[in-house]
Enzyme design. Structure first.
Site, mmCIF file in Angstrom:
data_model
loop_
_atom_site.group_PDB
_atom_site.id
_atom_site.type_symbol
_atom_site.label_atom_id
_atom_site.label_comp_id
_atom_site.label_asym_id
_atom_site.label_seq_id
_atom_site.Cartn_x
_atom_site.Cartn_y
_atom_site.Cartn_z
ATOM 1 N N LYS A 76 -10.430 24.123 -29.784
ATOM 2 C CA LYS A 76 -10.805 23.632 -31.112
ATOM 3 C C LYS A 76 -9.578 23.461 -32.000
ATOM 4 C CE LYS A 76 -14.152 23.177 -34.369
ATOM 5 N NZ LYS A 76 -15.241 22.199 -34.312
ATOM 6 N N SER A 77 -9.565 22.417 -32.844
ATOM 7 C CA SER A 77 -8.464 22.259 -33.791
ATOM 8 C C SER A 77 -8.400 23.477 -34.698
ATOM 9 C CB SER A 77 -8.650 20.997 -34.624
ATOM 10 O OG SER A 77 -8.376 19.845 -33.852
ATOM 11 N N ASN A 107 -20.534 13.778 -38.272
ATOM 12 C CA ASN A 107 -20.221 15.169 -38.533
ATOM 13 C C ASN A 107 -19.230 15.278 -39.678
ATOM 14 O OD1 ASN A 107 -17.431 16.487 -37.747
ATOM 15 N ND2 ASN A 107 -17.771 14.822 -36.272
ATOM 16 N N SER A 108 -19.429 16.299 -40.479
ATOM 17 C CA SER A 108 -18.500 16.644 -41.545
ATOM 18 C C SER A 108 -18.319 18.154 -41.487
ATOM 19 C CB SER A 108 -19.043 16.207 -42.914
ATOM 20 O OG SER A 108 -18.110 16.520 -43.933
ATOM 21 N N CYS A 173 -7.924 13.979 -39.047
ATOM 22 C CA CYS A 173 -9.226 14.521 -39.451
ATOM 23 C C CYS A 173 -9.670 13.951 -40.793
ATOM 24 C CB CYS A 173 -9.162 16.048 -39.539
ATOM 25 S SG CYS A 173 -10.764 16.781 -39.956
ATOM 26 N N LYS A 210 -3.062 13.395 -32.337
ATOM 27 C CA LYS A 210 -4.415 12.822 -32.442
ATOM 28 C C LYS A 210 -4.395 11.777 -33.545
ATOM 29 C CE LYS A 210 -8.879 12.797 -31.406
ATOM 30 N NZ LYS A 210 -9.678 14.016 -31.451
ATOM 31 N N GLY A 269 -19.773 8.863 -31.218
ATOM 32 C CA GLY A 269 -20.832 8.454 -30.295
ATOM 33 C C GLY A 269 -20.635 7.043 -29.793
ATOM 34 N N GLY A 298 -16.725 7.489 -27.936
ATOM 35 C CA GLY A 298 -17.878 6.747 -27.447
ATOM 36 C C GLY A 298 -18.083 6.757 -25.952
ATOM 37 N N GLY A 319 -16.175 13.767 -26.315
ATOM 38 C CA GLY A 319 -16.517 14.557 -27.489
ATOM 39 C C GLY A 319 -18.011 14.635 -27.751
#
Length: 429
Positions: A76-77, A107-108, A173, A210, A269, A298, A319
């Site tokens: 995890k980051s 997601n947030s 992010c 990233k 997604g 995706g 993911g």
């Protein structure tokens, strides 16, 4: 052509030939297409592994990834200190009313994590990796440049003794309240990487970045120029993170589906696959050859992964599919990718697939149309066969003879029910 089960591949078998006077043994090995790849000099058993995100926050979750067909494990980051993230609800999944697959998720989360010390701790890493021998990688996403430099120095201090294979620096992010996406400000991204380059020992361990999604040609070029400037220590670019500032509205409550940031969240997604493919292709074309590209975004099938590899990705991170399906997705996607390669006669992702995207041609388009027609014809044929078998079973339910007693009716219906259950079990209805 059918994919050879992973449990059988690479195993030696023996055929025994018996004759009246001799017994001959011929040893052979069942082999399936190789998914092995190398990123930043790190060898992966398969080119498929997890993205940093959901289901990566604890050693218990990471151990399940390690036990799967994933080629590596990415934690995890992390931030300097443990944090809980944004208020709930902070995630949302598209749920189509027709029962089809979800096309999108939001997601947030706001980077909930256990803090960098947890993810680089020897105990955590051993619990996560067991004796798999797979590479363990950490991801960091500090709130400030100072935080990132502090975490990098901390990691470098224990990386060798704790078997940390690589570091992924998250500059993409979109879900930290009050913090912009660093990699959209090219001057700031350059400054961050310049400061990172000054850390003693930064070249002792592979470091990747990233990246967020880009949508305009000049932005691809500027991002690549910054990364190329720092190619002496930037070994790979993971592209892409979620598409920021997406919004889902609940028509019943007439409010956003997510509470944080007014409902604005990162889109992930299947809906972002085509943006991800474009980013991977652009980055591969623009980056120095010494910088590998990892495709993210995706991916939910072996075919999706195949497309990403064709665009030049050396490996593919999963993911949202991992979020929805759990670690079994890595086994399924690897099996599907091998099956597709077998159908095409390919033996290795490195030799036959990675970066092998062809130019558009009329001949290729015609071949694709013919394949689509053949698949549709096969689907209709199977559909007709199933309907015929279903009609046969339903025909058993025609009106009963008038001289049937109540007991006979009960027995008959029980037999029909058993028949339907058996037919369903064996795929006849």
């Amino acid at each position: 052509s059918h994919s050879i089960p992973s449990l059988l591949t690479g195993t030696q078998y023996c055929i025994v030939n018996h004759t009246a006077h001799e017994q001959t043994k011929v040893a052979f090995t069942i082999m399936s297409p190789s998914l092995e790849t190398t990123i930043a000099g790190i060898r992966l058993e398969t080119c498929i592994y997890n993205a940093s995100g959901p289901r990566t926050g604890s050693s218990a979750a990471l151990s399940k990834i390690a036990a799967s067909s994933a080629g590596g494990v990415l934690a995890k980051s992390a931030t300097v200190q443990k944090q809980t993230g944004n208020p709930l609800p902070r995630t949302w999944h598209d749920e189509p009313s027709d029962g089809s697959k979800s096309a999108a998720s939001l997601n947030s989360e706001g980077l909930p994590n256990s803090g960098i010390d947890y993810y680089i701790d020897e105990k955590t890493i051993k619990e996560s990796m067991g004796d798999t021998g797979k590479p363990y990688m950490v991801s960091i996403s500090g709130a400030t440049l100072k935080d990132n430099i502090e975490m990098l120095k901390t990691i470098l201090g224990v990386a060798k003794q704790n078997n940390i294979a690589a570091i992924e620096l998250n500059l993409a992010c979109p879900n930290v309240i009050g913090k912009p996406i660093i990699a959209y400000d090219f001057a700031q991204m350059d400054d961050v990487l310049t400061q990172v380059s000054k850390i003693k020992g930064i070249t002792d361990i592979p470091l990747g970045v990233k990246m967020p999604p880009y949508f305009d040609g000049p932005h691809f070029q500027q991002a690549a120029q910054v990364l190329n400037k720092h190619k002496n220590f930037v070994r790979y670019a993971a592209s892409i993170n979620t598409i920021g500032n997406a919004l889902s509205i609940d028509p019943v409550s007439e409010a956003p589906a997510i509470s944080a940031k007014g409902g604005f969240a990162g889109l992930s997604g299947r809906a972002i696959k085509y943006t991800a493919l474009a980013n991977v292709r652009q980055m591969r074309n623009l980056l120095d050859e010494s910088i590998d590209v990892i495709g993210v975004g995706g991916i939910s099938s072996g075919t999706d992964a195949f497309e990403m590899l064709l665009c030049g990705a050396k490996a593919v991170q999963i993911g949202t599919c991992h979020w929805n399906e759990g670690p079994k997705c890595f086994d399924r996607i690897c099996d599907e990718l091998r099956e597709l390669m077998e159908e095409k006669g390919y033996t290795s992702v490195e030799k036959d697939v990675i970066g092998q995207l062809k130019e558009f041609s009329k001949e290729g388009a015609s071949k694709s149309r013919q394949a689509k027609k053949a698949r549709e014809s096969l689907r209709l044929e199977k559909q007709g066969s199933v309907q015929k078998r279903r009609s046969t079973v339903i025909g058993m339910l025609s009106p009963l003879p008038e001289d049937f007693s109540h007991k006979d009716e009960v027995i008959f219906l029980l037999l029909v029910t058993i028949g339907i259950l058996l037919a369903n079990q064996f795929g006849l209805v």
